[in-house]
Scaffold this motif. Structure first.
Motif, PDB file in Angstrom:
ATOM      1  N   LYS A 147      82.687 -12.107  -4.012  1.00  0.00           N
ATOM      2  CA  LYS A 147      84.008 -11.722  -4.612  1.00  0.00           C
ATOM      3  C   LYS A 147      83.484 -11.172  -5.874  1.00  0.00           C
ATOM      4  CE  LYS A 147      86.196 -14.492  -1.808  1.00  0.00           C
ATOM      5  NZ  LYS A 147      86.090 -13.833  -0.557  1.00  0.00           N
ATOM      6  N   LEU A 148      84.469 -10.272  -6.436  1.00  0.00           N
ATOM      7  CA  LEU A 148      84.314  -9.511  -7.474  1.00  0.00           C
ATOM      8  C   LEU A 148      85.479  -9.620  -8.391  1.00  0.00           C
ATOM      9  CD1 LEU A 148      82.944  -6.158  -6.255  1.00  0.00           C
ATOM     10  CD2 LEU A 148      81.675  -7.835  -7.388  1.00  0.00           C
ATOM     11  N   GLY A 149      85.232 -10.182  -9.652  1.00  0.00           N
ATOM     12  CA  GLY A 149      86.478 -10.308 -10.358  1.00  0.00           C
ATOM     13  C   GLY A 149      87.397 -11.563 -10.093  1.00  0.00           C
ATOM     14  N   ALA A 150      88.614 -11.686 -10.687  1.00  0.00           N
ATOM     15  CA  ALA A 150      89.487 -12.678 -10.443  1.00  0.00           C
ATOM     16  C   ALA A 150      90.518 -12.597  -9.086  1.00  0.00           C
ATOM     17  CB  ALA A 150      90.165 -13.059 -11.759  1.00  0.00           C
ATOM     18  N   ALA A 151      90.404 -11.277  -9.006  1.00  0.00           N
ATOM     19  CA  ALA A 151      91.358 -11.036  -7.764  1.00  0.00           C
ATOM     20  C   ALA A 151      90.787 -11.339  -6.358  1.00  0.00           C
ATOM     21  CB  ALA A 151      92.098  -9.351  -7.627  1.00  0.00           C
ATOM     22  N   PRO A 152      91.640 -12.159  -5.601  1.00  0.00           N
ATOM     23  CA  PRO A 152      90.938 -12.475  -4.122  1.00  0.00           C
ATOM     24  C   PRO A 152      91.135 -11.389  -3.158  1.00  0.00           C
ATOM     25  CG  PRO A 152      93.144 -13.471  -4.391  1.00  0.00           C
ATOM     26  CD  PRO A 152      92.665 -12.907  -5.960  1.00  0.00           C
ATOM     27  N   THR A 153      90.500 -11.301  -2.165  1.00  0.00           N
ATOM     28  CA  THR A 153      90.798 -10.091  -0.981  1.00  0.00           C
ATOM     29  C   THR A 153      91.426 -10.938  -0.139  1.00  0.00           C
ATOM     30  OG1 THR A 153      88.871 -10.884   0.143  1.00  0.00           O
ATOM     31  CG2 THR A 153      88.414  -9.517  -1.746  1.00  0.00           C
ATOM     32  N   SER A 154      91.922 -10.065   0.874  1.00  0.00           N
ATOM     33  CA  SER A 154      92.622 -10.663   1.873  1.00  0.00           C
ATOM     34  C   SER A 154      91.799 -11.501   3.168  1.00  0.00           C
ATOM     35  CB  SER A 154      93.327  -9.357   2.773  1.00  0.00           C
ATOM     36  OG  SER A 154      92.215  -8.685   3.238  1.00  0.00           O
ATOM     37  N   GLY A 155      90.418 -11.236   2.948  1.00  0.00           N
ATOM     38  CA  GLY A 155      89.395 -12.232   3.697  1.00  0.00           C
ATOM     39  C   GLY A 155      89.310 -11.367   4.979  1.00  0.00           C
ATOM     40  N   LEU A 156      89.869 -10.060   5.359  1.00  0.00           N
ATOM     41  CA  LEU A 156      89.632  -9.188   6.456  1.00  0.00           C
ATOM     42  C   LEU A 156      89.414  -7.940   6.212  1.00  0.00           C
ATOM     43  CD1 LEU A 156      92.859 -10.444   8.267  1.00  0.00           C
ATOM     44  CD2 LEU A 156      90.290 -11.185   8.935  1.00  0.00           C
ATOM     45  N   ASN A 157      88.313  -7.207   7.075  1.00  0.00           N
ATOM     46  CA  ASN A 157      88.120  -6.033   7.026  1.00  0.00           C
ATOM     47  C   ASN A 157      88.869  -5.259   8.334  1.00  0.00           C
ATOM     48  OD1 ASN A 157      86.487  -6.417   5.006  1.00  0.00           O
ATOM     49  ND2 ASN A 157      84.619  -6.079   6.160  1.00  0.00           N
ATOM     50  N   PHE A 158      89.446  -4.157   8.057  1.00  0.00           N
ATOM     51  CA  PHE A 158      90.202  -3.423   9.371  1.00  0.00           C
ATOM     52  C   PHE A 158      89.559  -2.278   9.379  1.00  0.00           C
ATOM     53  CE2 PHE A 158      93.534  -6.448   8.011  1.00  0.00           C
ATOM     54  CZ  PHE A 158      93.919  -6.932   8.998  1.00  0.00           C
ATOM     55  N   GLY A 159      88.925  -1.842  10.473  1.00  0.00           N
ATOM     56  CA  GLY A 159      88.447  -0.451  10.630  1.00  0.00           C
ATOM     57  C   GLY A 159      87.207  -0.015   9.925  1.00  0.00           C
ATOM     58  N   GLY A 160      86.347  -1.099   9.037  1.00  0.00           N
ATOM     59  CA  GLY A 160      85.568  -1.008   8.535  1.00  0.00           C
ATOM     60  C   GLY A 160      85.995  -0.793   6.926  1.00  0.00           C
ATOM     61  N   GLN A 161      87.292  -0.753   6.470  1.00  0.00           N
ATOM     62  CA  GLN A 161      87.928  -0.940   5.302  1.00  0.00           C
ATOM     63  C   GLN A 161      87.390  -1.923   4.453  1.00  0.00           C
ATOM     64  OE1 GLN A 161      89.863   1.694   4.404  1.00  0.00           O
ATOM     65  NE2 GLN A 161      90.922   0.850   2.385  1.00  0.00           N
ATOM     66  N   ARG A 162      87.124  -1.827   3.269  1.00  0.00           N
ATOM     67  CA  ARG A 162      86.878  -3.039   2.351  1.00  0.00           C
ATOM     68  C   ARG A 162      88.115  -4.063   2.308  1.00  0.00           C
ATOM     69  NH1 ARG A 162      83.870  -0.773  -2.647  1.00  0.00           N
ATOM     70  NH2 ARG A 162      81.754  -0.180  -1.659  1.00  0.00           N
ATOM     71  N   ALA A 163      88.000  -5.218   2.176  1.00  0.00           N
ATOM     72  CA  ALA A 163      89.191  -6.093   2.267  1.00  0.00           C
ATOM     73  C   ALA A 163      90.035  -6.024   0.969  1.00  0.00           C
ATOM     74  CB  ALA A 163      88.630  -7.521   2.468  1.00  0.00           C
ATOM     75  N   ARG A 164      89.405  -5.558  -0.154  1.00  0.00           N
ATOM     76  CA  ARG A 164      90.092  -5.309  -1.262  1.00  0.00           C
ATOM     77  C   ARG A 164      91.265  -4.422  -1.308  1.00  0.00           C
ATOM     78  NH1 ARG A 164      88.127  -8.212  -6.131  1.00  0.00           N
ATOM     79  NH2 ARG A 164      89.468  -6.817  -7.400  1.00  0.00           N
ATOM     80  N   ALA A 165      91.015  -3.470  -0.255  1.00  0.00           N
ATOM     81  CA  ALA A 165      91.597  -2.382   0.029  1.00  0.00           C
ATOM     82  C   ALA A 165      92.883  -2.325   1.177  1.00  0.00           C
ATOM     83  CB  ALA A 165      90.840  -1.258   0.498  1.00  0.00           C
ATOM     84  N   ASN A 166      93.036  -3.529   1.544  1.00  0.00           N
ATOM     85  CA  ASN A 166      93.975  -3.807   2.559  1.00  0.00           C
ATOM     86  C   ASN A 166      95.370  -4.144   1.743  1.00  0.00           C
ATOM     87  OD1 ASN A 166      92.416  -3.764   4.635  1.00  0.00           O
ATOM     88  ND2 ASN A 166      91.993  -5.843   4.610  1.00  0.00           N
TER      89      ASN A 166
END
Length: 166
Positions: A147-166
């Motif tokens: 986890k980087l910073g205060a913003a959570p991720t989606s918890g999932l990677n799609f096709g190798g994409q980082r979860a923060r980019a979903n």
């Protein structure tokens, strides 16, 4: 992202010639939602943004038997190509055929899969949340990045994409 499906194809006679001006009607069987289009000079019909569901398709043209494609399924994001062949005959005659329920998508190159209600009800999952069902799709994996910073991720990677980019 889309929440509908597209359906297109070419209407031909038995000799392979295109039929212009044919009436093509798509009817969603559960809700009775109906939409009708007319084939163009190249015999092409196209339905844009149909609600997902189980459909039947009927085609009518002067001097041809009515064609009824009895059952096929459109899923979210589908772009289904379904070419049709009409037989010469009386317009009061009807020919019933069954389409391949999976259909062929010639225009979409992305990977997509629909987890239907039957799968949701019957598949064993460790939890009853969307992430458990999303992981049934081959292009999805759990996000294992720190986890980087205060913003959570989606918890999932799609096709190798980082979860923060979903």
């Amino acid at each position: 992202q889309v929440n509908a499906a597209d359906l297109r194809g070419v209407v031909r006679d038995e000799s392979g010639r295109v039929i212009a001006g044919a009436q093509v009607t798509a009817r969603e069987k559960r809700t009775n939602f109906t939409r009708t289009v007319t084939t163009n000079d190249a015999g092409v019909y196209q339905f844009v943004a149909l609600p997902p569901g189980g459909y039947e398709l009927s085609v009518e043209a002067p001097d041809f038997s009515r064609l009824l494609v009895s059952e096929f399924t459109l899923t979210v994001g589908a772009a289904l190509d379904l070419d049709l062949v009409l037989r010469v005959g009386k317009t009061t005659e009807e020919e019933v055929v069954q389409a391949d329920s999976q259909g062929i998508e010639l225009s979409r190159t992305s990977l997509a899969e629909t987890v239907n209600q039957r799968a949701i009800n019957n598949l064993p999952t460790s939890s009853r949340n969307y992430i458990g069902f999303t992981l049934l799709i081959s292009a999805a994996t759990r996000d294992n990045q720190p986890k980087l910073g205060a913003a959570p991720t989606s918890g999932l990677n799609f096709g190798g994409q980082r979860a923060r980019a979903n």
